[in-house]
Design a protein around this motif. Structure first.
Motif, PDB file in Angstrom:
ATOM      1  N   ALA A  82      37.214 -22.264   0.440  1.00 47.93           N
ATOM      2  CA  ALA A  82      36.490 -21.047  -0.341  1.00 47.93           C
ATOM      3  C   ALA A  82      35.627 -21.581  -1.652  1.00 47.93           C
ATOM      4  CB  ALA A  82      37.463 -19.915  -0.624  1.00 47.93           C
ATOM      5  N   PHE A  83      36.170 -22.344  -2.612  1.00 48.88           N
ATOM      6  CA  PHE A  83      35.613 -22.870  -3.538  1.00 48.88           C
ATOM      7  C   PHE A  83      34.269 -23.480  -3.166  1.00 48.88           C
ATOM      8  CE2 PHE A  83      39.772 -23.476  -6.143  1.00 48.88           C
ATOM      9  CZ  PHE A  83      39.363 -22.322  -6.588  1.00 48.88           C
ATOM     10  N   ARG A  84      34.262 -24.359  -2.108  1.00 47.74           N
ATOM     11  CA  ARG A  84      33.092 -25.369  -1.736  1.00 47.74           C
ATOM     12  C   ARG A  84      31.929 -24.282  -1.049  1.00 47.74           C
ATOM     13  NH1 ARG A  84      36.837 -28.389   0.812  1.00 47.74           N
ATOM     14  NH2 ARG A  84      36.507 -27.756   2.938  1.00 47.74           N
ATOM     15  N   GLN A  85      32.476 -23.221  -0.566  1.00 48.33           N
ATOM     16  CA  GLN A  85      31.596 -22.403   0.058  1.00 48.33           C
ATOM     17  C   GLN A  85      31.076 -21.099  -0.955  1.00 48.33           C
ATOM     18  OE1 GLN A  85      33.895 -20.851   3.421  1.00 48.33           O
ATOM     19  NE2 GLN A  85      33.231 -22.503   4.637  1.00 48.33           N
ATOM     20  N   GLY A  86      31.562 -21.241  -2.101  1.00 52.15           N
ATOM     21  CA  GLY A  86      31.123 -20.385  -3.188  1.00 52.15           C
ATOM     22  C   GLY A  86      31.619 -18.789  -2.819  1.00 52.15           C
ATOM     23  N   ASP A  87      32.757 -18.891  -2.069  1.00 45.93           N
ATOM     24  CA  ASP A  87      33.313 -17.716  -1.857  1.00 45.93           C
ATOM     25  C   ASP A  87      34.597 -17.163  -2.744  1.00 45.93           C
ATOM     26  OD1 ASP A  87      34.691 -15.505  -0.645  1.00 45.93           O
ATOM     27  OD2 ASP A  87      35.360 -16.697   1.174  1.00 45.93           O
ATOM     28  N   ALA A  88      33.851 -16.589  -3.895  1.00 47.61           N
ATOM     29  CA  ALA A  88      34.932 -16.093  -4.988  1.00 47.61           C
ATOM     30  C   ALA A  88      36.003 -15.119  -4.532  1.00 47.61           C
ATOM     31  CB  ALA A  88      34.086 -15.600  -5.973  1.00 47.61           C
ATOM     32  N   ALA A  89      35.642 -14.255  -3.778  1.00 46.26           N
ATOM     33  CA  ALA A  89      36.738 -13.283  -3.251  1.00 46.26           C
ATOM     34  C   ALA A  89      37.530 -14.069  -2.376  1.00 46.26           C
ATOM     35  CB  ALA A  89      35.942 -12.228  -2.404  1.00 46.26           C
ATOM     36  N   GLY A  90      37.190 -14.790  -1.501  1.00 49.57           N
ATOM     37  CA  GLY A  90      38.023 -15.670  -0.561  1.00 49.57           C
ATOM     38  C   GLY A  90      39.101 -16.513  -1.618  1.00 49.57           C
ATOM     39  N   ALA A  91      38.518 -17.181  -2.484  1.00 48.36           N
ATOM     40  CA  ALA A  91      39.250 -17.966  -3.220  1.00 48.36           C
ATOM     41  C   ALA A  91      40.280 -16.945  -4.195  1.00 48.36           C
ATOM     42  CB  ALA A  91      38.370 -18.779  -4.403  1.00 48.36           C
ATOM     43  N   PHE A  92      39.753 -15.996  -4.683  1.00 45.78           N
ATOM     44  CA  PHE A  92      40.735 -15.058  -5.371  1.00 45.78           C
ATOM     45  C   PHE A  92      41.923 -14.501  -4.754  1.00 45.78           C
ATOM     46  CE2 PHE A  92      40.772 -10.764  -7.829  1.00 45.78           C
ATOM     47  CZ  PHE A  92      41.376 -11.378  -9.094  1.00 45.78           C
ATOM     48  N   SER A  93      41.727 -14.291  -3.321  1.00 44.80           N
ATOM     49  CA  SER A  93      42.624 -13.955  -2.435  1.00 44.80           C
ATOM     50  C   SER A  93      43.950 -14.544  -2.319  1.00 44.80           C
ATOM     51  CB  SER A  93      42.137 -13.392  -1.190  1.00 44.80           C
ATOM     52  OG  SER A  93      41.868 -14.635  -0.482  1.00 44.80           O
ATOM     53  N   PHE A  94      43.991 -15.759  -2.620  1.00 44.06           N
ATOM     54  CA  PHE A  94      44.901 -16.718  -2.496  1.00 44.06           C
ATOM     55  C   PHE A  94      45.827 -16.897  -3.749  1.00 44.06           C
ATOM     56  CE2 PHE A  94      41.895 -18.747   0.278  1.00 44.06           C
ATOM     57  CZ  PHE A  94      42.800 -18.802   1.496  1.00 44.06           C
ATOM     58  N   ALA A  95      45.446 -15.853  -4.790  1.00 42.20           N
ATOM     59  CA  ALA A  95      46.328 -15.475  -6.006  1.00 42.20           C
ATOM     60  C   ALA A  95      47.163 -14.692  -5.738  1.00 42.20           C
ATOM     61  CB  ALA A  95      45.659 -15.594  -7.116  1.00 42.20           C
ATOM     62  N   THR A  96      48.410 -14.899  -6.810  1.00 40.15           N
ATOM     63  CA  THR A  96      49.473 -13.809  -7.012  1.00 40.15           C
ATOM     64  C   THR A  96      48.653 -12.561  -7.239  1.00 40.15           C
ATOM     65  OG1 THR A  96      49.878 -14.573  -8.920  1.00 40.15           O
ATOM     66  CG2 THR A  96      51.313 -15.303  -7.090  1.00 40.15           C
ATOM     67  N   ARG A  97      49.493 -11.690  -7.005  1.00 41.06           N
ATOM     68  CA  ARG A  97      48.822 -10.249  -7.807  1.00 41.06           C
ATOM     69  C   ARG A  97      48.803 -10.174  -9.313  1.00 41.06           C
ATOM     70  NH1 ARG A  97      48.333  -5.517  -5.546  1.00 41.06           N
ATOM     71  NH2 ARG A  97      49.874  -5.675  -4.065  1.00 41.06           N
ATOM     72  N   THR A  98      49.847 -11.027  -9.875  1.00 38.57           N
ATOM     73  CA  THR A  98      49.743 -11.173 -11.172  1.00 38.57           C
ATOM     74  C   THR A  98      48.619 -11.661 -11.693  1.00 38.57           C
ATOM     75  OG1 THR A  98      52.292 -11.132 -11.358  1.00 38.57           O
ATOM     76  CG2 THR A  98      51.148 -12.197 -13.242  1.00 38.57           C
ATOM     77  N   LEU A  99      48.275 -13.073 -11.040  1.00 36.42           N
ATOM     78  CA  LEU A  99      46.935 -13.750 -11.555  1.00 36.42           C
ATOM     79  C   LEU A  99      45.710 -12.875 -11.304  1.00 36.42           C
ATOM     80  CD1 LEU A  99      47.703 -17.155 -10.181  1.00 36.42           C
ATOM     81  CD2 LEU A  99      47.687 -16.297 -12.512  1.00 36.42           C
ATOM     82  N   GLN A 100      45.942 -12.074  -9.985  1.00 40.31           N
ATOM     83  CA  GLN A 100      44.500 -11.214  -9.889  1.00 40.31           C
ATOM     84  C   GLN A 100      44.502 -10.390 -11.016  1.00 40.31           C
ATOM     85  OE1 GLN A 100      44.651  -9.876  -5.827  1.00 40.31           O
ATOM     86  NE2 GLN A 100      44.661 -12.000  -4.959  1.00 40.31           N
ATOM     87  N   GLN A 101      45.551  -9.452 -11.606  1.00 41.97           N
ATOM     88  CA  GLN A 101      45.455  -8.496 -12.582  1.00 41.97           C
ATOM     89  C   GLN A 101      44.944  -9.303 -13.810  1.00 41.97           C
ATOM     90  OE1 GLN A 101      49.497  -6.958 -12.126  1.00 41.97           O
ATOM     91  NE2 GLN A 101      48.854  -5.434 -10.758  1.00 41.97           N
ATOM     92  N   LEU A 102      45.431 -10.321 -14.132  1.00 42.32           N
ATOM     93  CA  LEU A 102      45.126 -11.273 -15.149  1.00 42.32           C
ATOM     94  C   LEU A 102      43.391 -11.616 -15.439  1.00 42.32           C
ATOM     95  CD1 LEU A 102      45.877 -12.921 -17.891  1.00 42.32           C
ATOM     96  CD2 LEU A 102      46.270 -14.709 -16.429  1.00 42.32           C
ATOM     97  N   TYR A 103      43.028 -11.938 -14.111  1.00 44.37           N
ATOM     98  CA  TYR A 103      41.700 -12.222 -14.175  1.00 44.37           C
ATOM     99  C   TYR A 103      40.843 -11.164 -13.630  1.00 44.37           C
ATOM    100  CZ  TYR A 103      42.931 -16.790 -15.522  1.00 44.37           C
ATOM    101  OH  TYR A 103      43.546 -17.861 -16.314  1.00 44.37           O
ATOM    102  N   GLN A 104      41.223  -9.939 -13.214  1.00 41.64           N
ATOM    103  CA  GLN A 104      40.646  -8.789 -12.751  1.00 41.64           C
ATOM    104  C   GLN A 104      39.638  -8.757 -11.611  1.00 41.64           C
ATOM    105  OE1 GLN A 104      39.125  -7.376 -16.479  1.00 41.64           O
ATOM    106  NE2 GLN A 104      41.038  -7.346 -17.433  1.00 41.64           N
ATOM    107  N   THR A 105      38.590  -9.789 -11.806  1.00 39.99           N
ATOM    108  CA  THR A 105      37.520  -9.871 -10.413  1.00 39.99           C
ATOM    109  C   THR A 105      37.581 -11.371 -10.042  1.00 39.99           C
ATOM    110  OG1 THR A 105      35.626 -10.238 -12.015  1.00 39.99           O
ATOM    111  CG2 THR A 105      36.465  -8.107 -11.735  1.00 39.99           C
TER     112      THR A 105
END
Length: 139
Positions: free
Chosen positions: A40-63
């Motif tokens: 996902a990083f290679r493809q520039g897919d920020a949403a895809g890469a973000f989706s692999f993080a825990t909910r806690t990390l998603q809340q920390l980084y928000q978008t």
């Protein structure tokens, strides 16, 4: 040199890369999650890469955009690795940790320790990544 924990998102909609709870920790599945996030990083897919993080990390980084910006600035070796090699998967008091040896875009060698956390639904997601400079590994 040690860098802080890198949130790596978990993708709930990708059954192949999201693990259900098991009695033994399946190292190959953790490796697949890491590989999928790096793809996902290679493809520039920020949403895809973000989706692999825990909910806690998603809340920390928000978008996804904030998350990918943090990875680009602080974790370039895992964002744009020249090579990737997997080491041992260890069970720690904080949960499973997968060793990943990467050579960054500048040719420098790094050890990335990816931690995983089991979610309420039984799936596993990346809860962080600690990046440390590594002596030449020949990866």
């Amino acid at each position: 040199m040690t860098q802080g924990a890198v949130p790596a998102p978990a993708r709930a909609d990708t059954a192949q890369t999201t693990l259900a709870a098991e009695t033994t920790l399946p190292a190959p599945a953790f490796r697949q999650i890491i590989q999928d996030q790096m793809k996902a990083f290679r493809q520039g897919d920020a949403a895809g890469a973000f989706s692999f993080a825990t909910r806690t990390l998603q809340q920390l980084y928000q978008t996804p955009e904030i998350f990918i910006g943090m990875v680009r600035q602080g974790y370039l070796p895992v964002y744009r690795p020249k090579s990737v090699s997997f080491g041992r998967m260890k069970e720690t008091e904080q949960g499973p940790v997968q060793e990943v040896y990467v050579t960054g875009p500048d040719g420098e060698d790094w050890l990335a320790l990816y931690s995983f956390e089991q979610q309420d639904d039984g799936t596993w997601k990346i809860s962080g990544c600690m990046l440390t400079k590594s002596p030449a590994l020949g990866v």
